[in-house]
Scaffold this active site. Structure first.
Site, PDB file in Angstrom:
ATOM      1  N   THR A 130       8.464  -2.092  15.094  1.00  0.00           N
ATOM      2  CA  THR A 130       7.937  -1.042  15.970  1.00  0.00           C
ATOM      3  C   THR A 130       6.430  -0.858  15.816  1.00  0.00           C
ATOM      4  O   THR A 130       5.851   0.031  16.426  1.00  0.00           O
ATOM      5  CB  THR A 130       8.629   0.295  15.658  1.00  0.00           C
ATOM      6  OG1 THR A 130       8.453   0.611  14.264  1.00  0.00           O
ATOM      7  CG2 THR A 130      10.133   0.211  15.968  1.00  0.00           C
TER       8      THR A 130
ATOM      9  N   GLY B 192       2.771  -1.242  16.591  1.00  0.00           N
ATOM     10  CA  GLY B 192       1.991  -1.654  17.750  1.00  0.00           C
ATOM     11  C   GLY B 192       2.676  -1.472  19.087  1.00  0.00           C
ATOM     12  O   GLY B 192       2.164  -1.937  20.105  1.00  0.00           O
ATOM     13  N   THR B 193       3.806  -0.778  19.116  1.00  0.00           N
ATOM     14  CA  THR B 193       4.510  -0.612  20.399  1.00  0.00           C
ATOM     15  C   THR B 193       3.687   0.208  21.387  1.00  0.00           C
ATOM     16  O   THR B 193       3.635  -0.106  22.582  1.00  0.00           O
ATOM     17  CB  THR B 193       5.882   0.040  20.189  1.00  0.00           C
ATOM     18  OG1 THR B 193       5.732   1.220  19.385  1.00  0.00           O
ATOM     19  CG2 THR B 193       6.847  -0.917  19.502  1.00  0.00           C
ATOM     20  N   GLY B 194       3.031   1.266  20.899  1.00  0.00           N
ATOM     21  CA  GLY B 194       2.234   2.087  21.803  1.00  0.00           C
ATOM     22  C   GLY B 194       1.027   1.356  22.342  1.00  0.00           C
ATOM     23  O   GLY B 194       0.725   1.435  23.542  1.00  0.00           O
ATOM     24  N   CYS B 195       0.319   0.640  21.479  1.00  0.00           N
ATOM     25  CA  CYS B 195      -0.837  -0.155  21.908  1.00  0.00           C
ATOM     26  C   CYS B 195      -0.405  -1.194  22.939  1.00  0.00           C
ATOM     27  O   CYS B 195      -1.052  -1.381  23.981  1.00  0.00           O
ATOM     28  CB  CYS B 195      -1.462  -0.875  20.719  1.00  0.00           C
ATOM     29  SG  CYS B 195      -1.959   0.171  19.349  1.00  0.00           S
TER      30      CYS B 195
ATOM     31  N   LYS C  40       6.230   9.144  25.948  1.00  0.00           N
ATOM     32  CA  LYS C  40       7.197   8.197  25.382  1.00  0.00           C
ATOM     33  C   LYS C  40       8.154   8.911  24.431  1.00  0.00           C
ATOM     34  O   LYS C  40       7.721   9.670  23.569  1.00  0.00           O
ATOM     35  CB  LYS C  40       6.454   7.070  24.662  1.00  0.00           C
ATOM     36  CG  LYS C  40       5.497   6.297  25.577  1.00  0.00           C
ATOM     37  CD  LYS C  40       4.566   5.388  24.798  1.00  0.00           C
ATOM     38  CE  LYS C  40       3.583   6.181  23.966  1.00  0.00           C
ATOM     39  NZ  LYS C  40       2.560   5.315  23.326  1.00  0.00           N
TER      40      LYS C  40
END
Length: 272
Positions: free
Chosen positions: A213, A215-218, A175
């Protein structure tokens, strides 16, 4: 509701990341989420104040009971924090979860800077989980930690994704949100398999200017896991998850005073 996802990750008391974000995303995409909680955190949008690890044998027990009774069509890992936890997760996956694709989100550092993976656990992550992963979803700092390379451009992302792929996962989604610029580029690198061609694909979108932004990866990893659990192929599962995430960012509720949470419930119906 279709597709079962077992989420192995830590809890976020602020509700924006971790298990809370995972469950919200999986549910919004019309899949069923079960959990094995690896740690409790005391945190909000400003950062993580404290972490209370769950004993590895209790994490194992949570996974065993869910897989024995409910089962899973995909498994997603997030915060695992120690080598002992990673070892337990790998052993349970080998015994009970091998039929389910494993999505590994290598959570190392929280948005506010708190370390969520012990330094001595990085080797266990590389050696024990990456070779089992159907998909690895690092951000740029995580990819730099795993490869030892500096990633300062899309070309460097492409090289790092290929290097991560050589460590054993069947696919890597690197990402690019940490790179500056008006366009965000994510790099997907897929290993060739019998009957399927590997290769590389770039996903590009205009950057959304927002502080939401957290928690975007989770959220992205769990949304992809939901798609895989529902029988989507990898690229369509990623494309749908990215659309879902971007809408959740646009519809963010503006809560907190730091990195704000997303609006995971921006649609009350299955997302197309």
């Amino acid at each position: 509701m279709n597709g079962r996802v077992l989420i192995v990750a830590g809890s976020d008391s602020g509700g924006g990341a971790g298990i809370q974000a995972d469950l919200k995303a999986v549910t919004a995409l019309d899949a069923y989420g079960a959990t094995a909680i690896t740690a409790l955190t005391a945190q909000n949008t400003r950062g993580v104040a404290a972490v209370l690890p769950v004993p590895p044998d209790f994490i194992r027990r949570q996974m065993e009971l869910v897989l024995d009774d409910i089962g899973a069509d995909a498994i997603k890992t997030g915060m695992l924090h120690s080598a002992e936890v990673i070892e337990e997760v790998a052993r349970v996956y080998d015994r009970l979860g091998r039929g389910a694709p494993l999505v590994v989100d290598p959570v190392m550092v929280a948005k506010g800077g708190a370390r969520l993976l012990q330094p001595d656990a990085e080797g266990a992550l590389r050696d024990r989980l990456l070779p089992r992963a159907a998909l690895l979803t690092p951000n740029i700092p995580e990819a730099e930690a795993l490869t030892g390379a500096v990633i300062d451009s899309v070309d460097a992302m492409r090289r790092a994704a290929a290097r991560l792929l050589s460590m054993g996962p069947r696919a890597v989604l690197l990402k690019g949100g940490h790179l500056p610029g008006a366009t965000v580029v994510d790099v997907l690198c897929v290993a060739p398999e019998p009957g399927a061609q590997g290769g590389e694909r770039l996903f590009e979108d205009a950057r959304i200017e927002t502080r939401a932004t957290h928690g975007t990866g989770c959220t992205l990893a769990s949304a992809i896991a939901a798609g895989l659990a529902q029988g989507l192929a990898l690229t369509p599962a990623i494309a749908r998850a990215r659309r879902y995430l971007r809408e959740a960012m646009r519809a963010a509720p503006g809560l907190g005073h730091g990195h704000g949470p997303l609006n995971h419930a921006h649609t009350a119906r299955p997302f197309p």
